[in-house]
Design a protein around this motif. Structure first.
Motif, PDB file in Angstrom:
ATOM      1  N   LEU A 192       0.773  -1.228   0.202  1.00  0.00           N
ATOM      2  CA  LEU A 192       0.170  -0.063  -0.102  1.00  0.00           C
ATOM      3  C   LEU A 192       0.949   1.203   0.098  1.00  0.00           C
ATOM      4  CD1 LEU A 192      -2.562  -1.133   2.590  1.00  0.00           C
ATOM      5  CD2 LEU A 192      -3.222  -0.465   0.006  1.00  0.00           C
ATOM      6  N   LEU A 193       1.924   1.283   0.847  1.00  0.00           N
ATOM      7  CA  LEU A 193       2.885   2.273   0.769  1.00  0.00           C
ATOM      8  C   LEU A 193       3.389   2.763  -0.585  1.00  0.00           C
ATOM      9  CD1 LEU A 193       4.471   2.030   4.181  1.00  0.00           C
ATOM     10  CD2 LEU A 193       2.948   3.868   3.714  1.00  0.00           C
ATOM     11  N   ALA A 194       3.767   1.549  -1.239  1.00  0.00           N
ATOM     12  CA  ALA A 194       4.500   1.795  -2.418  1.00  0.00           C
ATOM     13  C   ALA A 194       3.498   2.381  -3.355  1.00  0.00           C
ATOM     14  CB  ALA A 194       4.696   0.150  -3.003  1.00  0.00           C
ATOM     15  N   PRO A 243       9.742   2.316  -2.952  1.00  0.00           N
ATOM     16  CA  PRO A 243      10.690   1.463  -2.205  1.00  0.00           C
ATOM     17  C   PRO A 243      11.745   0.904  -3.129  1.00  0.00           C
ATOM     18  CG  PRO A 243       8.745   0.201  -2.842  1.00  0.00           C
ATOM     19  CD  PRO A 243       8.637   1.600  -3.475  1.00  0.00           C
ATOM     20  N   VAL A 244      12.793   0.385  -2.355  1.00  0.00           N
ATOM     21  CA  VAL A 244      13.992  -0.143  -2.978  1.00  0.00           C
ATOM     22  C   VAL A 244      13.613  -1.347  -3.732  1.00  0.00           C
ATOM     23  CG1 VAL A 244      15.755   0.914  -1.340  1.00  0.00           C
ATOM     24  CG2 VAL A 244      14.749  -1.397  -1.045  1.00  0.00           C
ATOM     25  N   TRP A 245      12.415  -2.076  -3.545  1.00  0.00           N
ATOM     26  CA  TRP A 245      12.105  -3.364  -4.112  1.00  0.00           C
ATOM     27  C   TRP A 245      11.173  -3.227  -5.364  1.00  0.00           C
ATOM     28  CZ3 TRP A 245       6.656  -3.573  -3.245  1.00  0.00           C
ATOM     29  CH2 TRP A 245       6.246  -3.162  -2.272  1.00  0.00           C
ATOM     30  N   GLN A 246      11.220  -4.152  -6.141  1.00  0.00           N
ATOM     31  CA  GLN A 246      10.225  -3.865  -7.546  1.00  0.00           C
ATOM     32  C   GLN A 246       8.999  -5.306  -7.424  1.00  0.00           C
ATOM     33  OE1 GLN A 246      13.382  -5.155  -7.108  1.00  0.00           O
ATOM     34  NE2 GLN A 246      14.402  -4.660  -8.983  1.00  0.00           N
ATOM     35  N   ILE A 247       9.184  -6.101  -6.672  1.00  0.00           N
ATOM     36  CA  ILE A 247       8.277  -7.138  -6.535  1.00  0.00           C
ATOM     37  C   ILE A 247       7.607  -7.421  -5.241  1.00  0.00           C
ATOM     38  CG2 ILE A 247       7.835  -9.685  -6.903  1.00  0.00           C
ATOM     39  CD1 ILE A 247      10.766  -9.677  -8.464  1.00  0.00           C
TER      40      ILE A 247
END
Length: 190
Positions: free
Chosen positions: A129-131, A136-140
């Motif tokens: 949800l925050l994404a 963020p640093v992650w993509q999945i």
């Protein structure tokens, strides 16, 4: 939709083991997720909970290199541990087939600095949800299928995220999960 064997197999004696990975291969899944901890003597173990587990080297030896591997990091990992883990993984599996996942944002932030090109994944609804508002640093995004809905999946995908549904327990639920529009799902093989 890509199918990822959760812990290789959900049969207790086969979880996070070469035998579980072999079962997943026989089922023709696209990948395997393994729970990885760093043991007391710096050896990596594949284990969920308090069991003895299996040496990560043994599990990697069972992988054929054709399937995706999701390495689910559990617990604390120092930068030195992460470097050793990356070295071990890259010697066994093409880096394009490896995803490193965690519930811990700080581990993923350190991984992004240490390995800028790594495929990183974060578990949980709230990080996903925050994404939608913060990059963020992650993509999945790995989100429990119970709390996913098609509009949320599309919103994450519009921001460039890949979405996998986790905790898909029954064969009949795979069709419903597929209708969510996710790129992949964790399945529990027996």
């Amino acid at each position: 939709m890509r199918l990822i064997a959760h812990r290789g197999s959900m049969t207790r004696s086969l979880q996070n083991s070469p035998e579980g990975i072999n079962l997943a291969s026989r089922h023709g899944v696209d990948g395997v997720e393994l729970d990885v901890i760093c043991g007391r003597v710096g050896r990596f173990r594949c284990v969920h909970g308090m069991g003895r587990g299996t040496a990560l080297e043994d599990c990697l030896a069972a992988m054929d290199g054709a399937n995706e591997l999701i390495v689910h990091l559990k617990g604390f990992f120092s930068n030195e541990d992460l470097n050793r883990l990356a070295e071990m993984l890259s010697g066994q599996i093409p880096h394009t087939k490896i995803v490193i996942a965690s519930h811990r944002g700080e581990v993923l932030r350190r991984l992004r600095i240490l390995f800028p090109g790594a495929h990183l994944a974060r578990f949980g609804l709230f990080p996903a949800l925050l994404a939608l508002w913060r990059q963020p640093v992650w993509q999945i995004a790995l989100v429990n299928q119970i709390v996913l809905w098609p509009g949320f999946v599309r919103a994450l995908q519009a921001r460039g995220f890949i979405v996998y549904a986790s905790c898909v327990w029954e064969v009949r639920s795979r069709a419903a999960v597929s209708r969510l529009g996710v790129e992949g799902a964790f399945v529990n093989l027996r």
